[in-house]
Motif scaffolding. Structure first.
Motif, PDB file in Angstrom:
ATOM      1  N   LEU A  31      28.757  24.674  76.536  1.00 24.05           N
ATOM      2  CA  LEU A  31      27.975  24.944  75.337  1.00 24.05           C
ATOM      3  C   LEU A  31      28.932  25.097  74.169  1.00 24.05           C
ATOM      4  O   LEU A  31      29.950  25.790  74.287  1.00 24.05           O
ATOM      5  N   TYR A  87      25.129  20.757  74.019  1.00 23.00           N
ATOM      6  CA  TYR A  87      25.223  20.878  75.471  1.00 23.00           C
ATOM      7  C   TYR A  87      24.881  19.530  76.094  1.00 23.00           C
ATOM      8  O   TYR A  87      24.391  18.628  75.420  1.00 23.00           O
ATOM      9  N   VAL A  92      22.052  24.592  80.882  1.00 25.20           N
ATOM     10  CA  VAL A  92      22.929  25.355  79.986  1.00 25.20           C
ATOM     11  C   VAL A  92      22.113  25.976  78.851  1.00 25.20           C
ATOM     12  O   VAL A  92      22.228  27.175  78.580  1.00 25.20           O
ATOM     13  N   GLU A  95      19.887  28.669  80.193  1.00 32.64           N
ATOM     14  CA  GLU A  95      20.618  29.920  80.435  1.00 32.64           C
ATOM     15  C   GLU A  95      20.856  30.666  79.123  1.00 32.64           C
ATOM     16  O   GLU A  95      20.754  31.895  79.071  1.00 32.64           O
ATOM     17  N   TYR A  96      21.171  29.935  78.060  1.00 31.72           N
ATOM     18  CA  TYR A  96      21.348  30.557  76.741  1.00 31.72           C
ATOM     19  C   TYR A  96      20.052  31.276  76.331  1.00 31.72           C
ATOM     20  O   TYR A  96      20.086  32.430  75.893  1.00 31.72           O
ATOM     21  N   LEU A  99      19.493  34.352  78.366  1.00 37.59           N
ATOM     22  CA  LEU A  99      20.415  35.407  77.943  1.00 37.59           C
ATOM     23  C   LEU A  99      19.898  36.093  76.679  1.00 37.59           C
ATOM     24  O   LEU A  99      19.913  37.322  76.579  1.00 37.59           O
ATOM     25  N   GLU A 123      28.707  37.143  79.686  1.00 40.06           N
ATOM     26  CA  GLU A 123      27.957  35.963  80.121  1.00 40.06           C
ATOM     27  C   GLU A 123      27.904  34.909  79.023  1.00 40.06           C
ATOM     28  O   GLU A 123      27.981  33.710  79.300  1.00 40.06           O
ATOM     29  N   TYR A 124      27.789  35.352  77.791  1.00 40.98           N
ATOM     30  CA  TYR A 124      27.797  34.403  76.673  1.00 40.98           C
ATOM     31  C   TYR A 124      29.160  33.717  76.580  1.00 40.98           C
ATOM     32  O   TYR A 124      29.249  32.500  76.411  1.00 40.98           O
ATOM     33  N   ARG A 126      31.255  33.165  78.976  1.00 39.64           N
ATOM     34  CA  ARG A 126      31.353  32.204  80.090  1.00 39.64           C
ATOM     35  C   ARG A 126      30.534  30.954  79.805  1.00 39.64           C
ATOM     36  O   ARG A 126      30.957  29.837  80.130  1.00 39.64           O
ATOM     37  N   LEU A 127      29.354  31.132  79.211  1.00 30.80           N
ATOM     38  CA  LEU A 127      28.515  29.989  78.853  1.00 30.80           C
ATOM     39  C   LEU A 127      29.232  29.094  77.843  1.00 30.80           C
ATOM     40  O   LEU A 127      29.079  27.873  77.859  1.00 30.80           O
ATOM     41  N   SER A 129      32.297  28.618  77.945  1.00 34.01           N
ATOM     42  CA  SER A 129      33.459  28.123  78.697  1.00 34.01           C
ATOM     43  C   SER A 129      34.776  28.733  78.223  1.00 34.01           C
ATOM     44  O   SER A 129      35.824  28.091  78.273  1.00 34.01           O
TER      45      SER A 129
END
Length: 148
Positions: A31, A87, A92, A95-96, A99, A123-124, A126-127, A129
């Motif tokens: 993302l 994305y 992805v 998941e955003y 979250l 978590e954000y 990691r999303l 990357s």
């Protein structure tokens, strides 16, 4: 000297969008978040370019009017701003959105503090990357955390 000196903001944003999309297309990032814009009209003016750029890179876009604010990034950087998310895989962006919904539920229930707040930021990160050390540093050095 400002980094955009001598360059119009539209051209600057187009170059940045191409770079964000390239990182997603190459699998470097799951993302990517565009530069935040103060006005919806400025973002809307970029839409034709963004669509073409996403076709070029085989990525997707999500216009964001209510960005996820976490302790990862100074709150003032995204509050009230307009941006794009880039994305490739639908999971992805899903998941955003999950979250964002989890954060909203935690805030509404008065549980957005401590470990819950920290987990959302991690978590954000990691999303996006980001490496764990970068996430840790960004959170630790953020002096403009959202007041909720």
């Amino acid at each position: 000297m400002e980094y955009t000196e001598g360059m119009d903001s539209f051209s600057f944003d187009c170059g940045m969008i191409d770079a964000y999309n390239e990182t997603v297309a190459l699998g470097v990032k799951a993302l990517a978040v565009s530069r935040p814009l103060d006005r919806r009209e400025d973002r809307e003016a970029l839409i034709p370019f963004v669509h073409e750029n996403c076709r070029k890179h085989q990525t997707k876009l999500y216009p964001e009017d209510d960005p996820l604010i976490t302790d990862l990034v100074p709150a003032g950087q995204y509050q009230g701003k307009f941006l794009f998310l880039f994305y490739r895989a639908d999971h992805v962006i899903e998941e955003y959105i999950r979250l964002k919904d989890r954060k909203k539920a935690l805030v509404a229930s008065g549980a957005y503090f401590g470990g819950n707040r920290s987990r959302i930021a991690w978590e954000y990160g990691r999303l996006l990357s980001l490496p764990e050390e970068v996430i840790r540093t960004l959170i630790a050095e953020n002096n403009d955390k959202e007041q909720v």
